[in-house]
Scaffold this motif. Structure first.
Motif, mmCIF file in Angstrom:
data_model
loop_
_atom_site.group_PDB
_atom_site.id
_atom_site.type_symbol
_atom_site.label_atom_id
_atom_site.label_comp_id
_atom_site.label_asym_id
_atom_site.label_seq_id
_atom_site.Cartn_x
_atom_site.Cartn_y
_atom_site.Cartn_z
ATOM 1 N N HIS A 93 56.216 3.120 77.593
ATOM 2 C CA HIS A 93 56.814 4.388 78.001
ATOM 3 C C HIS A 93 57.489 4.204 79.352
ATOM 4 O O HIS A 93 57.232 3.242 80.064
ATOM 5 C CB HIS A 93 55.741 5.476 78.123
ATOM 6 N N CYS A 132 60.341 5.944 72.844
ATOM 7 C CA CYS A 132 58.995 5.570 72.395
ATOM 8 C C CYS A 132 58.631 6.213 71.066
ATOM 9 O O CYS A 132 57.461 6.272 70.710
ATOM 10 C CB CYS A 132 57.977 5.935 73.469
ATOM 11 N N HIS A 136 59.650 11.356 71.737
ATOM 12 C CA HIS A 136 60.072 10.850 73.049
ATOM 13 C C HIS A 136 60.726 11.908 73.933
ATOM 14 O O HIS A 136 60.398 12.042 75.116
ATOM 15 C CB HIS A 136 61.013 9.659 72.855
HETATM 16 CU CU1 CUA Z 1 57.210 7.945 75.986
HETATM 17 CU CU2 CUA Z 1 59.573 7.949 75.585
#
Ligand code: CUA
Length: 151
Positions: A93, A132, A136
């Motif tokens: 992330h 991610c 996200h």
């Molecule tokens: Cu966690 Cu993009």
């Protein structure tokens, strides 16, 4: 034996390198840019919490996971000096704080550290800026400065 052309390229490259280094040093000095550090891994960092060291010094242990940050809201008084320790429980992330020179990666098995001072009241948004997965775009947290503490 160097061609005249090769010499020019080497001189130009060296000059550009000097210019980049100059601006890097300028950024470090002028904007107090802090290079993120890596801290030896410890499982204790996977437990999200905030520690107050004294009146204005805090440590935030931030945990990123699909698709949220914990703690999701952080209340701090104006003038706080904060060390952020960031890790992930799953994929990679991002960790970016609005209006602050903090831009780090949250990685599984790693701890990234950076520090910030909050001398202005306001709401500072923490955003995941590393794709991610499906959630996200909603992965955010908030630092609320100058609000009554909820802890
Ligand atoms: Cu966690 Cu993009």
């Amino acid at each position: 034996m160097l061609e005249k052309f090769e010499k020019r390229i080497i001189i130009t490259a060296a000059a550009l390198l000097m210019i980049f280094l100059f601006f890097l040093m300028y950024a470090v000095g002028r904007f107090r840019t802090d290079l993120p550090a890596c801290v030896p891994y410890d499982k204790a960092y996977t437990h999200p919490h905030i520690t107050q060291l004294d009146d204005s010094t805090y440590q935030v242990f931030m945990v990123a996971r699909m698709w949220s940050f914990e703690p999701a809201q952080i209340y701090l008084p104006v003038g706080s000096e904060v060390d952020f320790y960031v890790t992930s429980l799953d994929v990679v992330h991002g960790f970016d704080i609005s209006s602050k020179n903090i831009n780090m990666m949250a990685e599984y098995g790693g701890i990234a550290k950076s520090s910030a001072r909050f001398s202005e009241p306001g709401v500072y948004t923490i955003t995941c800026h590393e794709y991610c997965g499906a959630g996200h775009q909603a992965m955010q947290a908030e630092i609320i400065v100058n609000y009554p503490t909820k802890r």
